[in-house]
Every structure is written in structure tokens, then in C-alpha cells.
Scaffold this active site. Structure first.
Site, short mmCIF file in Angstrom:
data_model
loop_
_atom_site.label_atom_id
_atom_site.label_comp_id
_atom_site.label_asym_id
_atom_site.label_seq_id
_atom_site.Cartn_x
_atom_site.Cartn_y
_atom_site.Cartn_z
N LYS A 124 0.82 -1.21 0.00
CA LYS A 124 0.00 0.00 0.00
C LYS A 124 0.86 1.26 0.00
O LYS A 124 0.45 2.27 -0.56
CB LYS A 124 -0.97 0.01 1.19
CG LYS A 124 -2.13 -0.95 1.00
CD LYS A 124 -3.28 -0.64 1.93
CE LYS A 124 -4.43 -1.63 1.70
NZ LYS A 124 -5.47 -1.52 2.74
N LYS A 208 -6.13 -12.16 -8.43
CA LYS A 208 -7.32 -12.21 -7.59
C LYS A 208 -8.37 -11.21 -8.11
O LYS A 208 -8.01 -10.13 -8.57
CB LYS A 208 -6.90 -11.84 -6.16
CG LYS A 208 -7.91 -12.14 -5.09
CD LYS A 208 -7.34 -11.79 -3.72
CE LYS A 208 -8.40 -11.08 -2.90
NZ LYS A 208 -7.94 -10.66 -1.57
N LYS A 211 -12.07 -5.35 -6.52
CA LYS A 211 -12.98 -4.25 -6.86
C LYS A 211 -12.23 -3.01 -7.32
O LYS A 211 -12.82 -2.10 -7.89
CB LYS A 211 -13.91 -3.93 -5.69
CG LYS A 211 -13.20 -3.50 -4.43
CD LYS A 211 -14.18 -3.41 -3.27
CE LYS A 211 -13.46 -3.44 -1.94
NZ LYS A 211 -14.34 -3.80 -0.83
#
Ligand code: TRP
Length: 342
Positions: A124, A208, A211
Site C-alpha cells: 500500500k 485475484k 474491486k
């Protein structure tokens, strides 16, 4: 542990499950099959505590109006999927102050080096390089607080959260060793084989389903319209063969078969037989229709709930109340142990 936790007839304490989901954007089919569908089932055998973790969400910059909307929508989706606010504790993290309070104490018992090793933090901070805030760094302590406050036995988490759960266990053990037994040490909950299915992107089945994928065709949102769902499945990336069978290297087909299997309850062999002699086209349409059918009642229930804001509020107030009473007890114990004047 506490009188709010039901004791079954055989006198054994029912095990406690804790899990959380962030209210960022819509939930995907991956969230549903990988997590929510299991959360619903677990309610029969465990005391389940589920939280919409909006404190975690702000480790990445959020638009306030959007966050507020997403939080209510996430809460409604949990209920729409079948989480029962009477049977389980379903609450919004920011409604229960003990989370932030315990997180601080745990921060003071977690090493800089440990947090630096977290792969999610590294990922991140690369992705949001202009906002590597302290909260992003201490995110795992807040997650540990979530879990430890309820003395959870089991935590259903995906592979990406295993490292955070490991850290939770380390910190809990450290605290217990320093101050005497305070926290139950949680175990990861790995769902049985069929649900192990990791749902992959429809456009790149080695990744994976996410969204945040810039290509909306790569993921199914729980709230996608039936036509959209079928269309997305019809354009799913597969391979140049023709046989519907589960085999190494057939990532696209394997993913679709996994989804179809979870939704219909059919085994891989049954699916192969069902589509013998038919093409990928028929198979993809069938998967799309099955998924649309599975999501239809959830979508209907969601629409109803979003038109009953008073009922939703009643539910999350009740959830917060129950969560507050359990978490306050653990926090009080912790404050006493570390020497805070009562
Ligand atoms: N970090 C989790 C995720 O992003 C969400 C989460 C927060 C969580 N607190 C938790 C999951 C406690 C399990 C237990 O998926």
C-alpha cells in the site's frame, strides 16, 4: 467469557468468531464467495461478531460523503447476504470506542520492525506513495484490537490477511507474558475445501478478483444487474481449448468451474459431464445465469433494506450496544493490567 455469550446445552462455551470488512466501494463476487457466504453459515455454530471496519478504511484517503454512504451500504449488504443481527453481533467499528483505545495500547507493544515487515504495508505504501500515513503503518494493531477485544477463538481471513493475524497472535502472547493472561490467542479459520475457491479476475485469471481493478469487466459486483453479470461472464478470458474440465494451466476455466461449483453445489466431475460436447460459450452463459440467480434474492433484500433506514439504524445501534458491552470488559482488564488508575 461473558454472560452475553450463549452457553450451549452441553455446557461448553460456544467459540467466538470475529471478522471485519472494509466499507470501500462495492463488494465483489470474490468477497461474497470467499467471505460473506461463509460468515452466514458460521452463525449456526459460533458466536459471530462482524464489523464494518470504517476506522481501517481511512488509512487510505476517503471522500467523507462517500465513506458514509458506503458504510451504510456495506452494513445493509451484510444483512442482505443473510447475516442475522439478532443471532450475531453486527456493528460499525467507529461506534465502539474500545477499538481505537485498545489499538493504542497494542501500538505500544508492537515493534517498528514487526510493522515494517508487513507486506500489505509495503504494497500500500507503494500504491499510495503520497499518503504513507501513520495509520497505514499501525493498521495491524487496530486489526489486532478488533479481534482481541472479543476474545475471538477463530478469525476467517483470506491469504492476504494471514500475516496480520500472525502478528495479532504474537502481540497477544507478548502481552499475556508481560501482564498475565489477558487475551485469548486467536487461530485463523480456514474454510472447508469447497469454499477454498479463490475467485480470480475474469479478465486475468492469474490475478485475484479485485474491486479496484480498473477494468470493470474483471470483477462482478454483488449489485451488478443480471444482464451485466451474464455479459461479464460471457466475455471472461479462458483458453483456446474446448473441453470444460478442471486441469492445471486452465486458469480461466478452473476459476469459472470453481464459481459454478460453489453456487450450484455441483462437483467438478459433474460439471465436466454437464458440459461434455458443449462449447465454452454455453458454459459461460450457464455460470453467469447461476451467479445472477444466486445474487438475485440478495439484491432484492438489499433494495428493501436501503428503503428501511430506520430498521437499519435500529440494527446497527443494537450491534454497537452489544459490542460495546463485551469490548469494554476486555479494555478495562487491559487498562488495569498496564497500571492505569481506575
Ligand atoms: N484487514 C481486513 C481486510 O482488509 C479487515 C479487517 C479489519 C479484519 N479488522 C479485522 C478482518 C479483524 C478480520 C479480523 O480484509
Amino acid at each position: 467469557m461473558s454472560e452475553t455469550v450463549a452457553v450451549p446445552q452441553n455446557g461448553e462455551r460456544k467459540k467466538v468468531i470475529f471478522s471485519g470488512i472494509q466499507p470501500t466501494g462495492t463488494f465483489t463476487l470474490g468477497n461474497y464467495i470467499g467471505a460473506l457466504k461463509n460468515w452466514v453459515k458460521l452463525q449456526d455454530d459460533y458466536n459471530c461478531v462482524y464489523s464494518v471496519v470504517n476506522l481501517h478504511a481511512i488509512t487510505v484517503r476517503q471522500d467523507p460523503a462517500q465513506l458514509k454512504k458506503n458504510t451504510l451500504s456495506a452494513y445493509a449488504l451484510l444483512l442482505a447476504c443473510g447475516i442475522d443481527p439478532e443471532k450475531s453481533i453486527v456493528f460499525i467499528q467507529s461506534h465502539v470506542p474500545a477499538h481505537a483505545e485498545l489499538a493504542w495500547v497494542l501500538d505500544c507493544h508492537t515493534q517498528f520492525g514487526e510493522l515494517s515487515r508487513m507486506t500489505q504495508f509495503k504494497d500500500k505504501s507503494a500504491r499510495y506513495a503520497d499518503n504513507i500515513n501513520a495509520g497505514l503503518f499501525t493498521y495491524p494493531s487496530l486489526m489486532a484490537a478488533d479481534i482481541l477485544l472479543y476474545q475471538a477463538d477463530l478469525v476467517p481471513v483470506g491469504a492476504d490477511q494471514k500475516q496480520h493475524l500472525e502478528l495479532t497472535r504474537d502481540v497477544a502472547n507478548r502481552f499475556n507474558n508481560l501482564y498475565g493472561n489477558t487475551f485469548r490467542i486467536p487461530e485463523p479459520y480456514i474454510p472447508k475445501a469447497e469454499q477454498g475457491a479463490r475467485i480470480m479476475s475474469l479478465q486475468d485469471p492469474t490475478k485475484k478478483m479485485s474491486k479496484s481493478d480498473p477494468n470493470p469487466k474483471a470483477f462482478i459486483s454483488i449489485l451488478d444487474k443480471p444482464e451485466t453479470i451474464v455479459k461479464k461472464f460471457r466475455s471472461a478470458v479462458t483458453d483456446s481449448e474446448t473441453e470444460v474440465c478442471y486441469r492445471e494451466g486452465k486458469d480461466g476455466i478452473n476459476n469459472l468451474m470453481g464459481i459454478y461449483s460453489v453456487v450450484t453445489g455441483k462437483s467438478m466431475d459433474e460439471i465436466t459431464r454437464e458440459f461434455a460436447g458443449k462449447g465454452y460459450g454455453d458454459f459461460k452463459t450457464a455460470v453467469g445465469e447461476a451467479v445472477a440467480e444466486e445474487l438475485r434474492p440478495i439484491q432484492e433484500r438489499y433494495e428493501q433494506l436501503m428503503n428501511q433506514k430506520d430498521y437499519l439504524e435500529q440494527c446497527y445501534r443494537l450491534g454497537a450496544e452489544k459490542a460495546r458491552s463485551i469490548s469494554a470488559r476486555t479494555l478495562q482488564k487491559v487498562y488495569k493490567k498496564v497500571g492505569f488508575l481506575p
